[in-house]
Design a protein around this motif. Sequence first.
Motif, PDB file in Angstrom:
ATOM      1  N   ARG A 157      -4.045   1.790   2.545  1.00 56.05           N
ATOM      2  CA  ARG A 157      -3.683   2.612   1.387  1.00 56.05           C
ATOM      3  C   ARG A 157      -4.045   4.072   1.630  1.00 56.05           C
ATOM      4  O   ARG A 157      -3.249   4.982   1.389  1.00 56.05           O
ATOM      5  N   ARG A 158      -5.248   4.287   2.094  1.00 51.14           N
ATOM      6  CA  ARG A 158      -5.717   5.656   2.296  1.00 51.14           C
ATOM      7  C   ARG A 158      -5.107   6.293   3.546  1.00 51.14           C
ATOM      8  O   ARG A 158      -4.574   7.419   3.499  1.00 51.14           O
TER       9      ARG A 158
ATOM     10  N   GLY B  90      -0.850   5.054   3.730  1.00 48.56           N
ATOM     11  CA  GLY B  90      -0.151   5.442   2.507  1.00 48.56           C
ATOM     12  C   GLY B  90      -0.164   6.945   2.262  1.00 48.56           C
ATOM     13  O   GLY B  90       0.872   7.540   1.931  1.00 48.56           O
ATOM     14  N   GLU B  91      -1.317   7.564   2.449  1.00 46.76           N
ATOM     15  CA  GLU B  91      -1.400   9.007   2.211  1.00 46.76           C
ATOM     16  C   GLU B  91      -0.607   9.788   3.259  1.00 46.76           C
ATOM     17  O   GLU B  91      -0.067  10.864   2.971  1.00 46.76           O
TER      18      GLU B  91
ATOM     19  N   ASP C 160       0.824  -1.209   0.000  1.00 47.24           N
ATOM     20  CA  ASP C 160       0.000   0.000   0.000  1.00 47.24           C
ATOM     21  C   ASP C 160       0.857   1.258   0.000  1.00 47.24           C
ATOM     22  O   ASP C 160       0.516   2.256  -0.642  1.00 47.24           O
TER      23      ASP C 160
ATOM     24  N   VAL D 231       2.872   9.749   2.038  1.00 49.78           N
ATOM     25  CA  VAL D 231       3.026  10.710   0.940  1.00 49.78           C
ATOM     26  C   VAL D 231       3.272  12.108   1.503  1.00 49.78           C
ATOM     27  O   VAL D 231       4.183  12.827   1.065  1.00 49.78           O
TER      28      VAL D 231
ATOM     29  N   ALA E  44       1.140   6.622  -6.851  1.00 50.71           N
ATOM     30  CA  ALA E  44      -0.027   7.417  -7.227  1.00 50.71           C
ATOM     31  C   ALA E  44       0.231   8.909  -7.050  1.00 50.71           C
ATOM     32  O   ALA E  44      -0.371   9.745  -7.725  1.00 50.71           O
ATOM     33  N   ALA E  45       1.147   9.233  -6.128  1.00 47.61           N
ATOM     34  CA  ALA E  45       1.499  10.637  -5.890  1.00 47.61           C
ATOM     35  C   ALA E  45       2.578  11.122  -6.844  1.00 47.61           C
ATOM     36  O   ALA E  45       3.045  12.255  -6.738  1.00 47.61           O
TER      37      ALA E  45
ATOM     38  N   CYS F 188       2.243   1.714  -3.567  1.00 47.43           N
ATOM     39  CA  CYS F 188       1.201   2.168  -4.490  1.00 47.43           C
ATOM     40  C   CYS F 188       0.800   3.614  -4.219  1.00 47.43           C
ATOM     41  O   CYS F 188       0.549   4.376  -5.156  1.00 47.43           O
ATOM     42  N   ALA F 189       0.756   3.999  -2.955  1.00 47.45           N
ATOM     43  CA  ALA F 189       0.396   5.375  -2.612  1.00 47.45           C
ATOM     44  C   ALA F 189       1.469   6.354  -3.092  1.00 47.45           C
ATOM     45  O   ALA F 189       1.153   7.424  -3.637  1.00 47.45           O
TER      46      ALA F 189
END
Length: 257
Positions: free
Chosen positions: A224-225, A228-229, A22, A232, A29-30, A25-26
């Motif tokens: 993930r949310r 992961g965020e 996760d 980020v 995605a960023a 992937c995070a």
Amino acid sequence: MNKPLNGRIALVTGAGGGIGRDLACALAAAGAHVGIAVRRPDTGEETARLIEAEGGARSLVLPMDVTDRTSVLVGVEKLAAEFGGIDIIVHNAAAPDSAYPMPAVDSDEAGWRRQADITLGGALSLAQAGHPYLKASGRGRFVVMTSNFGYHGAAMNAIYSASKASLRGFIKSLAREWGPDAITVNSISPAAATEVTRAFFGQFPAMEAAYKRKFALGDLGQPRRDIGEGAVALCSDYLRYMTGQTLFLDGGMFPSA
């Protein structure tokens, strides 16, 4: 779409599954290109497929044993050669021992060394191999994944708790050393339900309800949310002034930490 890590190069250990996947992937995605460091390349390939499916970022599977300094150095240099540098390192790899509770008096030396070698030894090897690249970046980020157990302790998990607690001193020391190089050094203490956890609670809803009450937000979280965020943000310029600290992403499970 906002991509706060656009063009940056990240390495994530233990990225073949769980929270590590996760995190990878995070970051992708960023906007970050991601080195997927794994002991088993097949698990890394699955993470790479997920990153590719989302589009935008590139990834590279890196066979790596974090207990082997040569393996770490080779992986770090391969990623830097492929993408032209490294801006972010996230050390997530951990021994699976925490999933098997054991009284401290029954723990053996092999278990102690295994956890210490992966958690602490891995962090040191990554720091040594990665420092030149993080310094050259001008905005390097070094992040280790720790645990609430390292702050509050956990019965039947003394070795795991000790190994995670030791990371606190490591990041604080490294933050002081690397501050002049414009590198931030922090840790994340997560608590969020993985797919395995959710599958288990799907069979025992009463236990899920009881577990939720441990969280101030009453929410088990999504790796993930919610984890992961957070990673980020920590690796971006949003928290560029934060170093030597631990970011607790646990839904208020331990609000006193």
